[in-house]
Design a protein around this motif. Sequence first.
Motif, PDB file in Angstrom:
ATOM      1  N   PRO A 175       0.830  -1.218   0.000  1.00 15.67           N
ATOM      2  CA  PRO A 175       0.000   0.000   0.000  1.00 15.67           C
ATOM      3  C   PRO A 175       0.857   1.256   0.000  1.00 15.67           C
ATOM      4  N   GLY A 176       0.296   2.339  -0.503  1.00 11.79           N
ATOM      5  CA  GLY A 176       1.002   3.613  -0.482  1.00 11.79           C
ATOM      6  C   GLY A 176       1.206   4.109   0.943  1.00 11.79           C
ATOM      7  N   ASP A 177       2.114   5.042   1.098  1.00  3.44           N
ATOM      8  CA  ASP A 177       2.445   5.584   2.418  1.00  3.44           C
ATOM      9  C   ASP A 177       2.123   7.072   2.426  1.00  3.44           C
ATOM     10  N   LEU A 178       1.072   7.413   3.160  1.00  2.00           N
ATOM     11  CA  LEU A 178       0.597   8.793   3.187  1.00  2.00           C
ATOM     12  C   LEU A 178       1.603   9.730   3.848  1.00  2.00           C
ATOM     13  N   ARG A 180       4.722   9.744   3.251  1.00  2.00           N
ATOM     14  CA  ARG A 180       5.838   9.989   2.338  1.00  2.00           C
ATOM     15  C   ARG A 180       5.379  10.523   0.981  1.00  2.00           C
ATOM     16  N   GLU A 181       4.102  10.314   0.668  1.00  4.41           N
ATOM     17  CA  GLU A 181       3.565  10.759  -0.610  1.00  4.41           C
ATOM     18  C   GLU A 181       2.275  11.533  -0.363  1.00  4.41           C
ATOM     19  N   GLU A 184      -3.669  11.756  -3.292  1.00  2.39           N
ATOM     20  CA  GLU A 184      -4.225  12.027  -4.602  1.00  2.39           C
ATOM     21  C   GLU A 184      -5.621  11.424  -4.673  1.00  2.39           C
ATOM     22  N   ALA A 187      -8.661   8.192  -4.056  1.00  2.00           N
ATOM     23  CA  ALA A 187      -7.723   7.428  -3.233  1.00  2.00           C
ATOM     24  C   ALA A 187      -8.260   6.017  -3.023  1.00  2.00           C
ATOM     25  N   ASN A 188      -7.345   5.045  -2.961  1.00  2.29           N
ATOM     26  CA  ASN A 188      -7.805   3.690  -2.677  1.00  2.29           C
ATOM     27  C   ASN A 188      -8.103   3.549  -1.183  1.00  2.29           C
ATOM     28  N   LEU A 191      -5.219   4.042   1.486  1.00  2.00           N
ATOM     29  CA  LEU A 191      -4.849   5.429   1.768  1.00  2.00           C
ATOM     30  C   LEU A 191      -5.945   6.142   2.553  1.00  2.00           C
ATOM     31  N   GLN A 194      -5.527   5.168   6.150  1.00  2.71           N
ATOM     32  CA  GLN A 194      -4.389   5.876   6.742  1.00  2.71           C
ATOM     33  C   GLN A 194      -4.773   7.310   7.097  1.00  2.71           C
TER      34      GLN A 194
END
Length: 364
Positions: A175-178, A180-181, A184, A187-188, A191, A194
């Motif tokens: 999964p993406g890291d909120l 660090r990024e 957008e 969002a899935n 995210l 998070q």
Amino acid sequence: MYVAVKGGERAIENAHAWLAEERRGDTSVAELSIAQIREQLSLAVNRVMAEGSLFDPDLAALAIKQSRGDLIEAIFLIRAYRTTLPRFGASLPVETGDMACDRRISATFKDAPGGQVLGPTFDYTHRLLDFKLAAEGEVAPAEQGMPREEATPHITEFLQGEDVIQREPTSDAVPGDLTREPMEFPANRALRLQSLTRGDEGFILGMAYSTQRGYARNHAFVGELRIGKVAVEMEIPELGFAIEIGELELTECETVNQFQGSKTEPPQFTRGYGLVFGQSERKSIAMALVDRALRWEELGEDNLGAAAQDEEFVLSHSDNIQATGFLEHIKLPHYVDFQSELELVRKLRREAEERTAGYQEAAE
């Protein structure tokens, strides 16, 4: 900034000194220690850790002390400190089914498999001020039960066994890291979760309450609420296997929601999910309700125009640090901007007065 004003830098230094004096308060009263805050204001510590995205009770207690009890300021301090820390790696997903539960209740099954564990909670108190606490006497120790060390199955596993609740999709994707990024849209769900767990508890609570009042048609049951410690494991490349590096206290909530079905899905129950550092059951329940409201599109439901269903609205306004920064910047010097607007208002008033005088002359 005020530094640019004559004498501004000295004034700021004096303001800092005054702030430190106010933080300390009456010096005849014993100073609070970090250990006292950590142990006796643990729910405040838990909130700072959750919304600051850093599990460290001592640092959270220090931030609360430094901020004079302003939890949003303390969260800001923790997030700022977090950005200075090196990243050594990523842990494996925690197994909440193996949690040593201090508290575990279900509002859906009276005889929940694994049993109901009431644990330490305000739920059954009378909400009356206890003046014995003002006497600063020691509280008589209660007969405490031991946390459940054996694995406690999730309630939803039994519903899943009957195939009456939606099965959650699984994926090996990281999964993406909120942290660090930037967020957008769209969002899935990873995210979104998070963002909700870092979000302001009051805001998330208000959004959750709105869903219960009909703004999202979100009728939920607390399938399960559990609080306890879980092991944190990390894979060590040199060893070729995972080792336990510590443990976390977590609060997990799964809600069970009615679902009438759609063109692709049969009638069944669906879930909302909340997971928060420490003992934070109000936040985890609210998070689960908002999570479920935000799933309307993937479940093929109608968007009723409720605020809690608006992903961009909820996620963009739930972060109390962003909100505080944007709100409090208006108290900083805006001399040039205001003078230009003041001059514009004066000009418009002169023009309006001239027009009025012209109309009066024409009438005469």
